[in-house]
Design a protein around this motif. Sequence first.
Motif, PDB file in Angstrom:
ATOM      1  N   ASP A 148       0.848  -1.193   0.000  1.00  0.00           N
ATOM      2  CA  ASP A 148       0.000   0.000   0.000  1.00  0.00           C
ATOM      3  C   ASP A 148       0.886   1.247   0.000  1.00  0.00           C
ATOM      4  N   LEU A 149       1.236   1.701  -1.186  1.00  0.00           N
ATOM      5  CA  LEU A 149       2.152   2.843  -1.290  1.00  0.00           C
ATOM      6  C   LEU A 149       1.377   4.162  -1.282  1.00  0.00           C
ATOM      7  N   LYS A 150       0.053   4.054  -1.371  1.00  0.00           N
ATOM      8  CA  LYS A 150      -0.777   5.263  -1.341  1.00  0.00           C
ATOM      9  C   LYS A 150      -0.993   5.737   0.096  1.00  0.00           C
ATOM     10  N   TYR A 151      -1.439   4.835   0.941  1.00  0.00           N
ATOM     11  CA  TYR A 151      -1.789   5.221   2.309  1.00  0.00           C
ATOM     12  C   TYR A 151      -0.691   4.908   3.330  1.00  0.00           C
ATOM     13  N   GLY A 152       0.332   4.152   2.936  1.00  0.00           N
ATOM     14  CA  GLY A 152       1.357   3.722   3.900  1.00  0.00           C
ATOM     15  C   GLY A 152       2.320   4.848   4.232  1.00  0.00           C
ATOM     16  N   ARG A 172      -0.965   3.048  -5.861  1.00  0.00           N
ATOM     17  CA  ARG A 172       0.348   3.486  -6.344  1.00  0.00           C
ATOM     18  C   ARG A 172       0.920   4.618  -5.483  1.00  0.00           C
ATOM     19  N   MET A 173       2.226   4.751  -5.533  1.00  0.00           N
ATOM     20  CA  MET A 173       2.894   5.856  -4.834  1.00  0.00           C
ATOM     21  C   MET A 173       2.313   7.183  -5.330  1.00  0.00           C
ATOM     22  N   PRO A 174       1.857   8.060  -4.429  1.00  0.00           N
ATOM     23  CA  PRO A 174       1.268   9.332  -4.872  1.00  0.00           C
ATOM     24  C   PRO A 174       2.251  10.170  -5.691  1.00  0.00           C
ATOM     25  N   ASP A 175       1.706  10.969  -6.599  1.00  0.00           N
ATOM     26  CA  ASP A 175       2.525  11.769  -7.516  1.00  0.00           C
ATOM     27  C   ASP A 175       3.483  12.698  -6.778  1.00  0.00           C
ATOM     28  N   TYR A 232      11.004   2.785 -10.430  1.00  0.00           N
ATOM     29  CA  TYR A 232      10.288   1.952 -11.398  1.00  0.00           C
ATOM     30  C   TYR A 232       9.012   1.484 -10.716  1.00  0.00           C
ATOM     31  N   GLU A 233       7.924   1.466 -11.476  1.00  0.00           N
ATOM     32  CA  GLU A 233       6.642   1.040 -10.905  1.00  0.00           C
ATOM     33  C   GLU A 233       6.230  -0.305 -11.514  1.00  0.00           C
ATOM     34  N   HIS A 234       5.755  -1.215 -10.656  1.00  0.00           N
ATOM     35  CA  HIS A 234       5.369  -2.560 -11.107  1.00  0.00           C
ATOM     36  C   HIS A 234       4.095  -2.973 -10.379  1.00  0.00           C
ATOM     37  N   THR A 235       3.408  -3.937 -10.970  1.00  0.00           N
ATOM     38  CA  THR A 235       2.291  -4.546 -10.245  1.00  0.00           C
ATOM     39  C   THR A 235       2.671  -5.956  -9.773  1.00  0.00           C
ATOM     40  N   ASP A 236       3.822  -6.460 -10.206  1.00  0.00           N
ATOM     41  CA  ASP A 236       4.287  -7.788  -9.780  1.00  0.00           C
ATOM     42  C   ASP A 236       5.804  -7.709  -9.638  1.00  0.00           C
ATOM     43  N   PHE A 237       6.395  -8.513  -8.752  1.00  0.00           N
ATOM     44  CA  PHE A 237       7.856  -8.411  -8.610  1.00  0.00           C
ATOM     45  C   PHE A 237       8.568  -9.750  -8.668  1.00  0.00           C
ATOM     46  N   THR A 238       7.871 -10.796  -9.057  1.00  0.00           N
ATOM     47  CA  THR A 238       8.509 -12.122  -9.068  1.00  0.00           C
ATOM     48  C   THR A 238       9.710 -12.181 -10.018  1.00  0.00           C
ATOM     49  N   ASP A 239       9.636 -11.495 -11.149  1.00  0.00           N
ATOM     50  CA  ASP A 239      10.728 -11.576 -12.134  1.00  0.00           C
ATOM     51  C   ASP A 239      11.928 -10.704 -11.784  1.00  0.00           C
ATOM     52  N   ILE A 240      11.771  -9.777 -10.858  1.00  0.00           N
ATOM     53  CA  ILE A 240      12.870  -8.836 -10.566  1.00  0.00           C
ATOM     54  C   ILE A 240      13.382  -8.959  -9.124  1.00  0.00           C
TER      55      ILE A 240
END
Length: 302
Positions: A157-161, A187-190, A204-212
């Motif tokens: 939760d990068l919006k409210y965290g 997402r992280m707020p602007d 970098y913004e992602h919705t999944d991180f298994t590959d990285i």
Amino acid sequence: MKYKSLVSIDDLSTDEILKILDLAEEFEKEPISKLLDGKVVSTLFFEPSTRTRLSFESAISRLGGKILGFADASSSSVSKGETLNDTIRTVSNYCDLIVMRHPVEGSARFASEISNVPVINAGDGANQHPTQTLLDLFSIRKTQGTLDNLNIFLVGDLKYGRTVHSLMMAMSRWKATFNFISPEELRMPDEYKLYLDNLGLKYYEHTDFTDIVSKADIIYMTRVQRERFSDPIEYEKVKNVYVLRNSMLKNTKPNMKILHPLPRVNEINIDVDRNPKAYYFEQALNGVFTRQAILCTLLGIK
Ligand code: CP
């Protein structure tokens, strides 16, 4: 020191941050003293807390200080309609320093402007949690041996965290590369991305991180902040979107560490707890030493 209160991590210079981390290392070696003998610290928690309140209270006790305050605003005169203004103006007459958590963004800054004594922001809504950040920096430096040029994964939760907002601002001073992993809705707020843009730092913004995941030095997991959602259906959609499991850690760097400010809900499976890369309970312990250092610094004792 030139500041009076600690509301945002940006209230501290880099030198001041490093001095607090060095002092926290001293408290780790020798946690018991009488440095706060005769001092009274007020802990005002208008929102629930386990780690922040209790580690502050542990820190105050280990330094020989006295604590007054409340863990639940319903036991204070706030329940009779007293304003934050009147509460702070009153309590600041009773103590040498106030530690305050409040659900409203900006409340800590407001309190610091009307208080007679320094105010430490122990979390104001989705805004900032600077003392968490200082213990996170302590944990990162301790485990990585440096704060420089690390690859930091912020997950959840990068919006409210509020913890990720403060941590990102702090780590930008040491030229971190950031990978933000979140559902679209969180997402992280602007404003925070603009902060990095202005510094010329990469994210970098992602919705999944298994590959990285193999690139990470730190994976900083966060809970989806249920209490900040106005619509419970929106919370249900995203609450279990990331669950870190032990099997996902096979290709990670040998010295990678998993941090989490806690409390966790489902986002770290308990099978991760026995992996030596799991560091979140040690991180919570580091909160005591770091908060001892913060208290002494703001009170001008060290
Ligand atoms: N990390 C943190 O702020 O935990 P608490 O909510 O338990 O204080």
